[in-house]
Design a protein around this motif. Structure first.
Motif, PDB file in Angstrom:
ATOM      1  N   VAL A 129       0.840  -1.199   0.000  1.00  0.00           N
ATOM      2  CA  VAL A 129       0.000   0.000   0.000  1.00  0.00           C
ATOM      3  C   VAL A 129       0.879   1.254   0.000  1.00  0.00           C
ATOM      4  O   VAL A 129       1.864   1.343   0.748  1.00  0.00           O
ATOM      5  N   HIS A 130       0.543   2.180  -0.868  1.00  0.00           N
ATOM      6  CA  HIS A 130       1.183   3.485  -0.884  1.00  0.00           C
ATOM      7  C   HIS A 130       0.542   4.332   0.212  1.00  0.00           C
ATOM      8  O   HIS A 130      -0.681   4.338   0.355  1.00  0.00           O
ATOM      9  N   PRO A 131       1.322   5.048   1.029  1.00  0.00           N
ATOM     10  CA  PRO A 131       0.750   5.758   2.185  1.00  0.00           C
ATOM     11  C   PRO A 131      -0.015   7.026   1.814  1.00  0.00           C
ATOM     12  O   PRO A 131       0.375   8.142   2.146  1.00  0.00           O
ATOM     13  N   GLN A 132      -1.102   6.842   1.091  1.00  0.00           N
ATOM     14  CA  GLN A 132      -2.061   7.901   0.788  1.00  0.00           C
ATOM     15  C   GLN A 132      -3.443   7.378   1.142  1.00  0.00           C
ATOM     16  O   GLN A 132      -3.727   6.188   0.968  1.00  0.00           O
ATOM     17  N   MET A 133      -4.328   8.256   1.611  1.00  0.00           N
ATOM     18  CA  MET A 133      -5.620   7.791   2.095  1.00  0.00           C
ATOM     19  C   MET A 133      -6.446   7.123   1.007  1.00  0.00           C
ATOM     20  O   MET A 133      -7.178   6.162   1.273  1.00  0.00           O
ATOM     21  N   ILE A 134      -6.312   7.566  -0.236  1.00  0.00           N
ATOM     22  CA  ILE A 134      -7.081   6.934  -1.311  1.00  0.00           C
ATOM     23  C   ILE A 134      -6.599   5.503  -1.532  1.00  0.00           C
ATOM     24  O   ILE A 134      -7.383   4.607  -1.838  1.00  0.00           O
ATOM     25  N   ASP A 135      -5.302   5.268  -1.349  1.00  0.00           N
ATOM     26  CA  ASP A 135      -4.764   3.919  -1.486  1.00  0.00           C
ATOM     27  C   ASP A 135      -5.162   3.048  -0.296  1.00  0.00           C
ATOM     28  O   ASP A 135      -5.408   1.851  -0.453  1.00  0.00           O
ATOM     29  N   VAL A 136      -5.223   3.649   0.889  1.00  0.00           N
ATOM     30  CA  VAL A 136      -5.659   2.917   2.071  1.00  0.00           C
ATOM     31  C   VAL A 136      -7.124   2.506   1.919  1.00  0.00           C
ATOM     32  O   VAL A 136      -7.514   1.383   2.277  1.00  0.00           O
ATOM     33  N   ALA A 137      -7.929   3.391   1.369  1.00  0.00           N
ATOM     34  CA  ALA A 137      -9.335   3.072   1.126  1.00  0.00           C
ATOM     35  C   ALA A 137      -9.456   1.912   0.137  1.00  0.00           C
ATOM     36  O   ALA A 137     -10.297   1.019   0.287  1.00  0.00           O
ATOM     37  N   SER A 138      -8.603   1.923  -0.897  1.00  0.00           N
ATOM     38  CA  SER A 138      -8.600   0.827  -1.865  1.00  0.00           C
ATOM     39  C   SER A 138      -8.197  -0.486  -1.194  1.00  0.00           C
ATOM     40  O   SER A 138      -8.769  -1.544  -1.486  1.00  0.00           O
ATOM     41  N   MET A 139      -7.224  -0.420  -0.282  1.00  0.00           N
ATOM     42  CA  MET A 139      -6.803  -1.622   0.442  1.00  0.00           C
ATOM     43  C   MET A 139      -7.938  -2.160   1.295  1.00  0.00           C
ATOM     44  O   MET A 139      -8.129  -3.380   1.409  1.00  0.00           O
ATOM     45  N   ALA A 140      -8.715  -1.270   1.908  1.00  0.00           N
ATOM     46  CA  ALA A 140      -9.853  -1.698   2.720  1.00  0.00           C
ATOM     47  C   ALA A 140     -10.870  -2.450   1.863  1.00  0.00           C
ATOM     48  O   ALA A 140     -11.410  -3.490   2.278  1.00  0.00           O
ATOM     49  N   GLN A 141     -11.110  -1.940   0.653  1.00  0.00           N
ATOM     50  CA  GLN A 141     -12.027  -2.628  -0.256  1.00  0.00           C
ATOM     51  C   GLN A 141     -11.481  -3.989  -0.652  1.00  0.00           C
ATOM     52  O   GLN A 141     -12.224  -4.976  -0.716  1.00  0.00           O
TER      53      GLN A 141
END
Length: 450
Positions: A319-331
């Motif tokens: 995961v790249h440490p950006q919130m949009i990437d974290v949201a993608s990881m959650a999905q």
């Protein structure tokens, strides 16, 4: 070999390019024809299917031509030689002892030009390792021992550009450099891992020569015809050795995308070998030959990704440490969990992961918003987040452009500090993964004696 650019090619090629481009451009400006009801619509010849197909064919053809010019089909990738200091560090002995063993084994001396210092191939390092292990069995060859199951490390994510394939290839080479027997399996039709390991899919991977050949439903997915067709190829037939001693490869190609269309048909026909078992069954065929298997999954949750998850013993989510990437990881995690639960309910075993880790990639430690994201992840998942991160470095990018890894690149005075910083980061990540593997095998370290 000269590395010709597009401008260097013969005029005939340039004229051919222009003709091809004109051939695909003309339909895009063709007039529309009136249809019933007075509405206008493009001619069937102008639709997206025809347009994209012709453009894709043109681009693939030109890329193949460029690849043949820059990387000739007969050209094989070569690994750089290693300095004596590097060899000593890899083996855990002194430089003097390295030279002494070379004399004992009568390994011919090769000098690096223009410096004149002795250098070593990875094959020669392997000979030294075997020589050391003969004196202290199990100490220098960290192969699996009785009762230790093969480790299948899956690098996965839901979002492209996270450095997943970069980390996968570095992990595979890291383990090989330390004496493990490693098999890298590329699950991604984009074939980034395959390309980084010296295989150009368009030139070097024919039909049924990728992973698809070993996992496809070549009996047409009809249980009544099982065994009548050719069936999938034995896994050993699609494994190829690489230039990197100790590291074998099962390549990917666009053909692998066919698994996404074969699998639902096999489900509909109630094929006795479910799609989610195909990769694990293929690995089982060769498990005795390897200690570590590295999977590079595609950035999507298709059938092949689920089959890869089912085969895994360890999972690394990048995961790249950006919130949009974290949201993608959650999905990704939510959807993957739901799908795997369905598979388990359909007769699949509960997948017992030995470990699952989150790896922060393309990390800039001085970036405060990124640090806030990393702190947020650590507060939620604690030790499930690897302590080391893959730093954002121009050294990694430069290596990628040259189709190399940090372990392959040659340092020079202009990039030494940048290279060393990136390599330290990559080694830190891989050392943590190795520690997890050894923990599963109940070892303190790979040189622990029996």
């Amino acid at each position: 070999m000269d590395q010709n650019t597009v401008q260097d090619r013969p005029r005939a090629d340039a004229d051919s390019d222009r003709q091809d481009v004109e051939g695909i451009a003309t339909p895009l400006v063709a007039p529309t024809l009136p249809l019933q009801g007075g509405k206008n619509s493009a001619s069937p010849n102008n639709g997206i299917a025809r347009s994209f197909t012709r453009k894709g064919e043109l681009l693939s053809r030109k890329l193949s031509r460029l690849a043949e010019e820059v990387w000739a089909p007969e050209q094989t990738k070569q690994l750089r030689p290693f300095q004596t200091q590097e060899v000593a560090a890899l083996l855990g002995v002194t430089e003097r002892y390295v030279r002494q063993m070379a004399n004992e084994l009568e390994i011919p001396k090769a000098d690096a030009k223009p410096v004149g210092r002795r250098v070593w191939t990875l094959d020669e390092i392997s000979r030294l390792r075997i020589h050391l292990d003969a004196k202290s069995p199990g100490r220098y060859l960290p192969h699996r021992r009785e009762g230790e199951h093969i480790q299948v490390l899956n690098f996965a994510t839901f979002k492209g550009g996270s450095g997943k394939s970069t980390q996968a290839v570095h992990a595979a080479q890291y383990f090989a450099l330390r004496g493990y027997r490693v098999l890298a399996i590329d699950l991604d039709p984009q074939a980034s891992l395959t390309t980084m390991l010296g295989v150009t899919p368009e030139l070097h991977v024919g039909p049924q020569e990728s992973l698809f050949g070993a996992i496809s439903f070549q009996d047409d997915g009809d249980p009544t015809k099982l065994g009548e067709g050719r069936g999938p190829r034995p896994m050993r037939e699609v494994i190829r050795q690489t230039y990197f001693t100790g590291l074998d490869l099962v390549p990917a190609s666009l053909e692998l995308a066919e698994f996404e269309t074969e699998s639902p048909r096999a489900l509909m026909l109630r094929h006795p070998s479910p799609f989610f078992t195909r990769i694990s069954s293929a690995i089982d065929q060769v498990a005795d030959d390897y200690d570590i298997v590295v999977l590079d999954s595609p950035p999507q949750l298709g059938f092949i990704t689920m089959a890869g998850l089912y085969a895994s013993t360890g999972l690394v989510v990048t995961v790249h440490p950006q919130m949009i990437d974290v949201a993608s990881m959650a999905q990704f995690m939510t959807l993957a969990g739901s799908l795997m639960e369905v598979l388990e309910g359909q007769g699949g075993r509960t997948v017992p992961l030995d470990f699952e880790k989150i790896l922060v990639t393309r990390h800039t430690p001085s970036d405060q918003p990124q640090m806030a994201v990393v702190t947020f992840l650590r507060s939620l998942f604690r030790t499930d987040v690897l302590t080391a991160t893959m730093v954002n470095s121009t050294a990694v990018a430069d290596c990628g452009l040259a189709r190399q890894t940090l372990y392959e690149a040659v340092r020079d005075s202009s990039n030494k500090r940048t290279y060393d910083r990136a390599l330290q980061s990559m080694d830190g990540v891989n050392a943590e993964l190795e520690a997890e593997v050894l923990r599963v095998w109940h070892r303190t370290n790979h040189r622990a004696e029996d």
